[in-house]
Write a protein that holds these residues in place. Sequence first.
Motif, PDB file in Angstrom:
ATOM      1  N   UNK A 144       0.843  -1.208   0.000  1.00 15.01           N
ATOM      2  CA  UNK A 144       0.000   0.000   0.000  1.00 15.01           C
ATOM      3  C   UNK A 144       0.877   1.257   0.000  1.00 15.01           C
ATOM      4  N   UNK A 145       1.915   1.261   0.844  1.00 13.98           N
ATOM      5  CA  UNK A 145       2.795   2.428   0.905  1.00 13.98           C
ATOM      6  C   UNK A 145       3.511   2.634  -0.430  1.00 13.98           C
ATOM      7  N   UNK A 146       4.044   1.574  -1.010  1.00 15.95           N
ATOM      8  CA  UNK A 146       4.759   1.683  -2.289  1.00 15.95           C
ATOM      9  C   UNK A 146       3.835   2.231  -3.377  1.00 15.95           C
ATOM     10  N   UNK A 147       2.573   1.784  -3.381  1.00 15.48           N
ATOM     11  CA  UNK A 147       1.607   2.287  -4.373  1.00 15.48           C
ATOM     12  C   UNK A 147       1.359   3.778  -4.165  1.00 15.48           C
ATOM     13  N   UNK A 201       5.368   6.200   6.039  1.00 13.57           N
ATOM     14  CA  UNK A 201       5.176   7.642   6.209  1.00 13.57           C
ATOM     15  C   UNK A 201       6.248   8.396   5.428  1.00 13.57           C
ATOM     16  N   UNK A 202       5.819   9.423   4.699  1.00 13.03           N
ATOM     17  CA  UNK A 202       6.732  10.333   4.023  1.00 13.03           C
ATOM     18  C   UNK A 202       6.258  11.754   4.305  1.00 13.03           C
ATOM     19  N   UNK A 249      10.073   7.303   6.194  1.00 12.16           N
ATOM     20  CA  UNK A 249      10.176   6.077   6.966  1.00 12.16           C
ATOM     21  C   UNK A 249       9.354   5.017   6.273  1.00 12.16           C
ATOM     22  N   UNK A 250       9.934   4.336   5.293  1.00 15.55           N
ATOM     23  CA  UNK A 250       9.184   3.336   4.523  1.00 15.55           C
ATOM     24  C   UNK A 250       8.608   2.226   5.409  1.00 15.55           C
ATOM     25  N   UNK A 309       2.674  11.492   2.762  1.00 17.35           N
ATOM     26  CA  UNK A 309       1.991  10.229   3.014  1.00 17.35           C
ATOM     27  C   UNK A 309       1.949   9.991   4.517  1.00 17.35           C
ATOM     28  N   UNK A 310       0.744   9.717   5.018  1.00 19.75           N
ATOM     29  CA  UNK A 310       0.549   9.418   6.433  1.00 19.75           C
ATOM     30  C   UNK A 310      -0.006   8.003   6.549  1.00 19.75           C
TER      31      UNK A 310
END
Length: 195
Positions: free
Chosen positions: A14-17, A86-87, A81-82, A35-36
């Motif tokens: 999900x984060x990578x997408x 979070x970005x 912080x992959x 990104x949260x």
Amino acid sequence: MVNAPDDAQRDSIRYRAMRDIVEQMQDDVPGKFEITKEGIVHDMMAPGRPHELTAARVSRRLEKSMPDEIVAHTGTPDVEGAPEGIMRHPDIMVIAEADMEGQGSFDPRTLIAAVEVVSQSNPDNDWVSKMRDYPLLGVPIYAIFDPRTGTGAVLSEIHPTPEGPRYAIRKDFVYGEDVTIGEWTISTDALPRYA
């Protein structure tokens, strides 16, 4: 037999997408993307003069009081912080110059402090989401300057809670008072307010 992905794998996918979507949109869509845990945050409004002037004055004041090898950086790249999914992009990152070397996003655990100037269009991003995300990323100090109210806060001392890591100490301030961020004390005189 195919194994279903576990929660950590699903979170990573999900984060990578979301990261891929942000990278594709960053140059074509105005505003700032972060990104949260809840998803993508898009602040459509470009920061105005009071926001940028506050960031510039706070950055300069910090740098005047810090040793040369530490900077109050106002540029890119993001802090990512992959593993946490979070970005973020702090308005000011207090970081050692040596930790800025290399490629890619900054490791959030190298930050000495993250400083945010509250956005007029999305104040909850700074007062709620980032107050949750920065301790999750391991950023030891989070300072908030709010031109809407002429107030702010410095948060520190990450500690575990049932909801995840949180800051244990909060020191509020009013514009005009001196404020201590980490080892450095600066004036908040003449910081602009939103009209």
